[in-house]
Scaffold this active site. Structure first.
Site, PDB file in Angstrom:
ATOM      1  N   LYS A 111       0.854  -1.185   0.000  1.00  0.00           N
ATOM      2  CA  LYS A 111       0.000   0.000   0.000  1.00  0.00           C
ATOM      3  C   LYS A 111       0.891   1.236   0.000  1.00  0.00           C
ATOM      4  O   LYS A 111       1.809   1.343   0.819  1.00  0.00           O
ATOM      5  CB  LYS A 111      -0.893  -0.020   1.251  1.00  0.00           C
ATOM      6  N   HIS A 113      -0.120   4.443   0.391  1.00  0.00           N
ATOM      7  CA  HIS A 113      -0.692   5.594   1.072  1.00  0.00           C
ATOM      8  C   HIS A 113      -1.104   5.164   2.480  1.00  0.00           C
ATOM      9  O   HIS A 113      -1.025   3.985   2.827  1.00  0.00           O
ATOM     10  CB  HIS A 113      -1.893   6.151   0.301  1.00  0.00           C
TER      11      HIS A 113
END
Length: 232
Positions: A111, A113
């Site tokens: 991921k 963010h």
């Protein structure tokens, strides 16, 4: 009169898998290209009730093994709900005396963010049990071991629903041991299974409802399997 406590023995699990349509008999083409007379798809434990009960089976198998552990790890994707359900079940089993068991799982892609990274859940630390459905090629175990060790934690063992007791490879060049035995030898990790192929065959031999499938499963085991999951 008090209700009898639920049973979590091997035969009960096999019957539970049949009841939920997770274990089926017939003729099934597997990923390896073999036609198997039975098929086990843990993804069909797909209701809150069935996953909750499944977690209890996992929890009891882990407790009864006596394996020391500190937390659980569920490899994406099937291992995620399995580790979650097992951690919840462990919290409800008084004799486990393990308290609230932390768990974590991985993403297939990092991921970029928010908190970022590949891991979700509790920090990987201490002795970690990998929770999955079955072991076929051992790829998921290898990736999990790498992730756990990269975080400075120790893989303690692997907890699965079913040991198919099956060898890998093409006809004429089968591996000497089963996929589970290969994991145990390669990584030095114990593999704990709720049930195995012997338990399925025991049901086929003792319950007339399923007797018609016994010979096909025996023939398949004689061709691709091992007869004792403890020998290698």
């Amino acid at each position: 009169m008090p209700n009898n406590p639920p049973s979590y023995d091997r035969e009960t699990f096999v019957r539970f898998a049949l009841q939920e349509g997770v274990l089926k008999f017939g003729r099934f083409l597997t990923k390896s290209g073999r036609y198997s007379p039975y098929f086990f798809n843990a993804g069909l434990f797909n209701t809150g009730a069935s996953v909750g009960r499944l977690g209890q089976f996992y929890a009891h198998a882990l407790i009864e093994s006596g394996l020391p552990f500190d937390m659980l790890f569920g490899p994406a994707y099937k291992g995620i709900p399995l580790a979650t359900a097992t951690a919840m079940a462990l919290a409800q089993v008084a004799q486990a005396n393990v308290g609230s068991v932390p768990f974590a799982f991985n993403r297939k892609e990092a991921k970029d963010h928010g908190e970022g990274g590949l891991l979700v859940g509790a920090p990987l630390q201490g002795r970690v049990v990998i929770v999955d459905d079955v072991i076929t090629a051992g790829t998921s175990v290898r990736e999990s071991v790498d992730i756990i060790r990269a975080q400075g934690a120790e893989p303690a063992g692997v907890l699965i629903a079913l040991d198919r007791m099956e060898r890998a490879g093409p006809d004429g060049d089968l591996t000497p041991g089963s996929a589970v035995q290969d994991v145990e030898q390669r990584y030095g990790l114990p593999v704990i299974a709720i049930a195995d192929l012997t338990d399925i065959l025991t049901l086929l031999a003792t319950d007339p409802t399923f007797a018609e499938h016994e010979q096909a499963v025996l023939t398949y085991r004689d061709r691709y399997g091992i007869k004792d999951s403890r020998s290698f």
